[in-house]
Design an enzyme around this catalytic site. Sequence first.
Site, PDB file in Angstrom:
ATOM      1  N   ASP A   1     -26.188  36.607 -25.377  1.00 18.38           N
ATOM      2  CA  ASP A   1     -26.830  37.705 -24.648  1.00 18.38           C
ATOM      3  C   ASP A   1     -26.798  39.026 -25.423  1.00 18.38           C
ATOM      4  OD1 ASP A   1     -28.303  38.641 -22.555  1.00 18.38           O
ATOM      5  OD2 ASP A   1     -26.604  38.980 -21.210  1.00 18.38           O
TER       6      ASP A   1
ATOM      7  N   LYS B   1     -15.147  46.263 -13.163  1.00 17.19           N
ATOM      8  CA  LYS B   1     -16.350  45.485 -12.834  1.00 17.19           C
ATOM      9  C   LYS B   1     -16.021  44.657 -11.598  1.00 17.19           C
ATOM     10  CE  LYS B   1     -19.511  42.189 -15.050  1.00 17.19           C
ATOM     11  NZ  LYS B   1     -20.068  41.807 -16.339  1.00 17.19           N
TER      12      LYS B   1
ATOM     13  N   VAL C   1     -20.208  48.390 -11.653  1.00 19.36           N
ATOM     14  CA  VAL C   1     -19.143  48.757 -12.582  1.00 19.36           C
ATOM     15  C   VAL C   1     -18.845  50.239 -12.328  1.00 19.36           C
ATOM     16  CG1 VAL C   1     -18.469  49.021 -14.998  1.00 19.36           C
ATOM     17  CG2 VAL C   1     -19.882  47.071 -14.306  1.00 19.36           C
TER      18      VAL C   1
ATOM     19  N   ARG D   1     -24.837  48.784 -12.989  1.00 19.58           N
ATOM     20  CA  ARG D   1     -24.953  47.712 -12.001  1.00 19.58           C
ATOM     21  C   ARG D   1     -25.153  46.406 -12.731  1.00 19.58           C
ATOM     22  NH1 ARG D   1     -29.175  46.157  -7.747  1.00 19.58           N
ATOM     23  NH2 ARG D   1     -30.631  47.254  -9.075  1.00 19.58           N
ATOM     24  N   GLY D   2     -24.347  45.434 -12.390  1.00 19.09           N
ATOM     25  CA  GLY D   2     -24.494  44.124 -13.001  1.00 19.09           C
ATOM     26  C   GLY D   2     -25.164  43.172 -12.039  1.00 19.09           C
ATOM     27  N   GLY D   3     -25.266  41.925 -12.421  1.00 15.60           N
ATOM     28  CA  GLY D   3     -25.935  40.937 -11.591  1.00 15.60           C
ATOM     29  C   GLY D   3     -25.184  40.688 -10.283  1.00 15.60           C
ATOM     30  N   PHE D   4     -23.858  40.814 -10.306  1.00 12.09           N
ATOM     31  CA  PHE D   4     -23.067  40.428  -9.127  1.00 12.09           C
ATOM     32  C   PHE D   4     -22.339  41.578  -8.462  1.00 12.09           C
ATOM     33  CE2 PHE D   4     -22.646  36.529 -11.967  1.00 12.09           C
ATOM     34  CZ  PHE D   4     -23.749  35.905 -11.394  1.00 12.09           C
ATOM     35  N   GLY D   5     -22.485  42.774  -9.016  1.00  8.24           N
ATOM     36  CA  GLY D   5     -21.782  43.900  -8.410  1.00  8.24           C
ATOM     37  C   GLY D   5     -21.826  45.117  -9.325  1.00  8.24           C
TER      38      GLY D   5
HETATM   39  N1  ATP Z   1     -16.557  48.926 -19.952  1.00  4.81           N
HETATM   40  C1  ATP Z   1     -17.582  49.641 -19.517  1.00  4.81           C
HETATM   41  N2  ATP Z   1     -17.606  50.976 -19.668  1.00  4.81           N
HETATM   42  C2  ATP Z   1     -18.666  51.705 -19.228  1.00  4.81           C
HETATM   43  N3  ATP Z   1     -19.749  51.177 -18.630  1.00  4.81           N
HETATM   44  C3  ATP Z   1     -19.785  49.853 -18.444  1.00  4.81           C
HETATM   45  C4  ATP Z   1     -18.713  49.011 -18.878  1.00  4.81           C
HETATM   46  N4  ATP Z   1     -19.034  47.730 -18.592  1.00  4.81           N
HETATM   47  C5  ATP Z   1     -20.237  47.772 -18.007  1.00  4.81           C
HETATM   48  N5  ATP Z   1     -20.707  49.035 -17.911  1.00  4.81           N
HETATM   49  C6  ATP Z   1     -22.006  49.455 -17.330  1.00  4.81           C
HETATM   50  O1  ATP Z   1     -22.330  48.579 -16.256  1.00  4.81           O
HETATM   51  C7  ATP Z   1     -23.544  47.863 -16.516  1.00  4.81           C
HETATM   52  C8  ATP Z   1     -23.423  46.437 -15.976  1.00  4.81           C
HETATM   53  O2  ATP Z   1     -22.316  45.774 -16.574  1.00  4.81           O
HETATM   54  P1  ATP Z   1     -22.448  44.309 -17.169  1.00  4.81           P
HETATM   55  O3  ATP Z   1     -23.605  44.267 -18.100  1.00  4.81           O
HETATM   56  O4  ATP Z   1     -21.130  43.892 -17.705  1.00  4.81           O
HETATM   57  O5  ATP Z   1     -22.727  43.506 -15.832  1.00  4.81           O
HETATM   58  P2  ATP Z   1     -23.446  42.111 -15.669  1.00  4.81           P
HETATM   59  O6  ATP Z   1     -23.289  41.674 -14.248  1.00  4.81           O
HETATM   60  O7  ATP Z   1     -22.925  41.165 -16.637  1.00  4.81           O
HETATM   61  O8  ATP Z   1     -24.910  42.562 -15.975  1.00  4.81           O
HETATM   62  P3  ATP Z   1     -26.209  41.727 -16.253  1.00  4.81           P
HETATM   63  O9  ATP Z   1     -26.761  41.411 -14.914  1.00  4.81           O
HETATM   64  O10 ATP Z   1     -27.050  42.742 -17.020  1.00  4.81           O
HETATM   65  O11 ATP Z   1     -25.829  40.543 -17.058  1.00  4.81           O
HETATM   66  C9  ATP Z   1     -23.706  47.940 -18.022  1.00  4.81           C
HETATM   67  O12 ATP Z   1     -25.071  47.872 -18.405  1.00  4.81           O
HETATM   68  C10 ATP Z   1     -23.108  49.307 -18.360  1.00  4.81           C
HETATM   69  O13 ATP Z   1     -24.051  50.318 -18.169  1.00  4.81           O
END
Ligand code: ATP
Length: 583
Positions: A342, A248, A233, A227-231
């Site tokens: 980051d 993503k 994965v 899970r990222g900040g905006f949705g």
């Molecule tokens: N290419 C990928 N393959 C497998 N898992 C992934 C991949 N990209 C992201 N993930 C998983 O999804 C999570 C969230 O992705 P990501 O960190 O890119 O999102 P974000 O919105 O930028 O997050 P944050 O809020 O932490 O900055 C990651 O911690 C990871 O566990």
Amino acid sequence: MDAMMEQAENDAYLSTLNDLKPTAPFSFGDPGEIKAHMESNAQLAEYPTVIKSNIGAYLFGRFCREEGPTCAPKWMFLEAYCKLVDCSSLTASKNAANTLLNDFMDDSAFAPPVTDSSDTSIYLDLGNVDTSNMAAVGPGLNPINFDLESPLFGTAQQSVSGSKKKGFVDKAPFESIAKAVSAYLFTNHFEKFRKSQYMAKYMKFEHFFANHKFGEEDFEIFRVLGRGGFGLVNGCRCIRTGKVYAMKTMDKRRVKMNRGQQMCIYEKELLECCNSKFVLDLKYAFVNDYELFIIMDVKAGGDLNFQLQEQKKFSVEMTKYYLVRVMLGLQDMHDAGWIYRDLKPENLLLDTDGTCSISDLGLACPWEEGMTGIAGTPGYWPPEMLLKKSYTKMCDFWTLGVVLVEFLTGTCPFRSKQALEYGKSKGEKDKLLCCNLAVMEMEYEFDESMGMSEDAIDLAKCLLKKDPTERIGQTGIEEIRKHKFFEGYNWEAVKDGSMDPPFVPDSEVNAADSDSIGKFKNESEIQAIDLSDKDHAKYKKFVHQNKKAFEEDVVGLLQWEQRQGRPLTATPPLEKSKTCTIS
Ligand SMILES: Nc1ncnc2c1ncn2[C@@H]1O[C@H](COP(=O)(O)OP(=O)(O)OP(=O)(O)O)[C@@H](O)[C@H]1O
């Protein structure tokens, strides 16, 4: 989600990771349109373009193999030569050059020719090589069948055998031979290829890529990976090629609420332009009314934070390997004019083979003189950022120091007991402020119980210098590479991928279960946000179609079809999708 559903999702994801399972055929459109497309882009059907394209080269190669012994070994020689050209380390070049020598130019290749032909008209000068002295000889002398006494071949032969004695051959001696072999294939076999089903197939894919706008409907979604900040994965599969990727998804309304538009745009731009083996590669990007999508390689080995929690700390060997890959990735970003901001174990993703890549470029941005502003994660912020001073790429080397300590001790030094106690001793009660104070003021103390070697401690101290102008890495990663901690380390082998990763993750899902990844809390607040035309207009350029990736996937599909015994012209009977869709 109940355990059975979770298991079914995991099974679907794992079985797809290990095998191609295309679930929809390519619909190639009208033959007249394809012909018109090729006619109006005439260079697409020309020999140099065809063999530079992955699909074209693959199909021409298959054609040459079918043509038999006058043709097949020549193409195979070119394939082996291209492998040599692609090598980025001395060891890999040596191996590739020796393969060329052993497979195509064994001792019989250095014997005199049986026949002599003076017909030079069949050669075309494709590059800047003068092929006028080349002449064909009868088959049987050497697999590529060229006149071994011609001056062109003779020079190459001499330098090849000269360097063979020294135990190493680089690509230079082979270059002229390769160009002449290529010219030979063009003159003698390309016209027939042009009229074959292979060329027809190549044209179909060219036309498809030029006209198809990739979108959500091209992918099937598997289990959530993070899970990222905006949705979320998710794992996903391209329905036509069967290739598995990570998708993503970022909710435009959530992005707007958090003022993250520029971050999302930067993330897509850096993924697009960085072109580094050590940073995730962007395959496709597209939008719909409510979401932004990024399709990238799936890294199924979990993130390094997940692995660090499992293993408590990393060995020196693992630490060096991961740091070297990270540094090479950072260098590629810095060279492209960006800073990352980051770096942390959570953002380093492991592949199933144990290699790791930098991910999550949401906070990266093009570097500008005088840049300020906090970006990153508490505990990893460099002092200059917290002190509101302007910063440079040196901020990434501070976090490299933090990560070095964290890998070797299992604890982030500025989120540690030592950091908290330092903050408390200064009268600070809030945990975050304690950590920040420690970053700005505390000299981190390394004690023996941490188990770090003298060299590792020294490197950490050089990276964790509070003053960025004193920090190691002013001239780039070269300076860090020379530090004693990396003495004798084979950087070249990491670069060209010939080093075996020190740790290979289990072939399991390596991601938390769906419930732990969780749902977003403020869903109703998000639903209430309006998106204006201006909001949508910001994402006008949020589109990307990576042709190289498409071509690689198509070649993978064609090879897979061949292994299944399916002729090139057949429409494969497709598997019924057993995909679990996340609700
Ligand atoms: N290419 C990928 N393959 C497998 N898992 C992934 C991949 N990209 C992201 N993930 C998983 O999804 C999570 C969230 O992705 P990501 O960190 O890119 O999102 P974000 O919105 O930028 O997050 P944050 O809020 O932490 O900055 C990651 O911690 C990871 O566990």
